[in-house]
Design a protein around this motif. Sequence first.
Motif, PDB file in Angstrom:
ATOM      1  N   ARG A   1       0.890  -1.127  -0.041  1.00 58.82           N
ATOM      2  CA  ARG A   1       0.064   0.005  -0.228  1.00 58.82           C
ATOM      3  C   ARG A   1       0.681   1.435  -0.003  1.00 58.82           C
ATOM      4  O   ARG A   1       0.523   2.423  -0.367  1.00 58.82           O
TER       5      ARG A   1
ATOM      6  N   ASN B   1       3.841   3.143   3.175  1.00 60.82           N
ATOM      7  CA  ASN B   1       3.079   3.875   3.857  1.00 60.82           C
ATOM      8  C   ASN B   1       3.722   5.121   3.277  1.00 60.82           C
ATOM      9  O   ASN B   1       5.698   5.282   3.809  1.00 60.82           O
TER      10      ASN B   1
ATOM     11  N   ARG C   1      -3.730  10.273   1.449  1.00 64.67           N
ATOM     12  CA  ARG C   1      -4.616  10.008   2.893  1.00 64.67           C
ATOM     13  C   ARG C   1      -3.948   9.571   4.037  1.00 64.67           C
ATOM     14  O   ARG C   1      -3.225   9.204   4.193  1.00 64.67           O
ATOM     15  N   GLN C   2      -4.584  10.426   5.038  1.00 67.64           N
ATOM     16  CA  GLN C   2      -4.742   9.619   6.794  1.00 67.64           C
ATOM     17  C   GLN C   2      -4.206   8.875   7.290  1.00 67.64           C
ATOM     18  O   GLN C   2      -5.763   9.073   6.942  1.00 67.64           O
ATOM     19  N   GLU C   3      -3.876   8.276   7.940  1.00 65.26           N
ATOM     20  CA  GLU C   3      -4.275   7.084   8.686  1.00 65.26           C
ATOM     21  C   GLU C   3      -4.131   7.094   9.804  1.00 65.26           C
ATOM     22  O   GLU C   3      -3.642   8.446  10.358  1.00 65.26           O
ATOM     23  N   SER C   4      -3.674   5.634  10.981  1.00 65.29           N
ATOM     24  CA  SER C   4      -3.994   6.193  12.375  1.00 65.29           C
ATOM     25  C   SER C   4      -2.612   6.786  12.410  1.00 65.29           C
ATOM     26  O   SER C   4      -0.952   6.437  11.658  1.00 65.29           O
TER      27      SER C   4
ATOM     28  N   ARG D   1       0.403   8.203   9.842  1.00 65.12           N
ATOM     29  CA  ARG D   1       0.625   7.833   9.181  1.00 65.12           C
ATOM     30  C   ARG D   1       0.291   7.906   7.517  1.00 65.12           C
ATOM     31  O   ARG D   1      -0.935   7.802   6.827  1.00 65.12           O
TER      32      ARG D   1
ATOM     33  N   TYR E   1      -0.887   7.559   3.724  1.00 60.82           N
ATOM     34  CA  TYR E   1      -0.706   6.760   1.909  1.00 60.82           C
ATOM     35  C   TYR E   1      -1.537   7.252   1.269  1.00 60.82           C
ATOM     36  O   TYR E   1      -2.048   8.477   0.876  1.00 60.82           O
TER      37      TYR E   1
ATOM     38  N   GLN F   1      -4.119   7.425  -2.113  1.00 55.58           N
ATOM     39  CA  GLN F   1      -5.621   7.904  -2.214  1.00 55.58           C
ATOM     40  C   GLN F   1      -5.830   6.055  -2.914  1.00 55.58           C
ATOM     41  O   GLN F   1      -6.900   6.303  -2.668  1.00 55.58           O
TER      42      GLN F   1
ATOM     43  N   ASN G   1      -4.711   3.906  -1.995  1.00 53.28           N
ATOM     44  CA  ASN G   1      -4.570   2.791  -1.687  1.00 53.28           C
ATOM     45  C   ASN G   1      -3.016   1.565  -2.140  1.00 53.28           C
ATOM     46  O   ASN G   1      -3.270   0.800  -1.820  1.00 53.28           O
TER      47      ASN G   1
END
Length: 418
Positions: free
Chosen positions: A60, A62, A103-106, A109, A111, A113, A115
């Motif tokens: 994906r 990071n 795109r922000q995750e926890s 992090r 990534y 868009q 994915n």
Amino acid sequence: MCVCGIIDAMKSERVDICIVGGGASGLAAAITAARAGRSVIVLECDYEHGRSIKRTGDGRCNIANVHTHAGLYRNECFVEQAFRACSPERALAFLESCGLVLRQESEGRLYPQANKATSVVDALLLAAQRAGVRIELGCSVTSVLLYGDAWQVAYDRMQLPQTNKRVTARDLAAARAHAQTMQLQACSVVYCAGGNVPSSVLPANVQVRPSVPVLGPLATDVAPIAGLDKVRVKCALQSGDVREEGEVTFREYGVSGIAAFNLSRLVRPGDVIAIDFLPACEGDSAEALLQRRLGVMEPCTAEEFCVGMLLPEVAHAVLRAAGLKGHEPMSQTGVSQLARTLKAFPLVVRGLGDERLCQVHRGGVAVEAVSPETMEVAGQPGLYVCGEALDVDAPCGGYNLHWAWASGIVAGEAASAR
């Protein structure tokens, strides 16, 4: 800017800037330099564009982290000065200028868009193409030497099958056996071919530290974790003052997962790591929680006491380490023993568990020999080093790629300004 200086009577191609390595930092340097109007060639030893990028983040990618700062990195002072030349925010703006939507995750992090790591490679290749970068695959650089005012780059070029079929190990062996030795001249060279820097490639007086894999699984004593292979738990690992929380996967040789990977940068064989199976419970609250649980569940055996709290395999290992027998009644004394073990299940580090799973290499060109403002090697005008080829590394979470983008941008700007 045209390449100056005559190396010898042999004819060779001439470019403004040669980038050695077509990974994250190499593509960042190439795009940056080409956008400044320089002629740029990238020599990539692999047979596929951006394969190192495609492998990141379980496919994906990071790509970066919004919480990036110099304090996270090995050789912090060097990184801090480099981030003045290209801040983490500016590196993100560069990615956006290449058409990437993030795109922000926890935990901050970032990534793509889409994915998928291939979308990152596709965007960078398109940006490189639009800037006029030329990328040559299957080119293994054997030496980078300064002659007069120009750099001579010698490399072996493989002729790979021009088909859509998968390239096999036999194909590669045949291509290497019939590789064509070539050379080119450049005003500047940016070396960014990964952390395992062969000392024979760069000039002899460039200080190169031995390369060791880091950010991977840990080998530990295995008796305490017998029967836990491939079991996953959310917990914390601690060694001394260092604590890493996250998912841990037990392996037959030790522990894997993000928490173990991050700790692998800091521990050494013989160190003891303590697994905290109740990371949300601080101080004596773990024992208080278990004593209340006993009040609800008794009479019960030690094994029954763990049902609903621990996976059966984990319960067996923890009870064994606590000196408790699963079939015997649970007591208040047993609860105290179990609480201590759940908060500090000890494992002795033996080394790295599987070097093939390590995400980065530590070592490469010593930062003391490089200007953090330009990435130029001291005493080697026109030679720049960036990305993993420098002795810089950070924890999991997108920080190592963030460094690749930022340091590549700095090197590309400095090389194009000569």
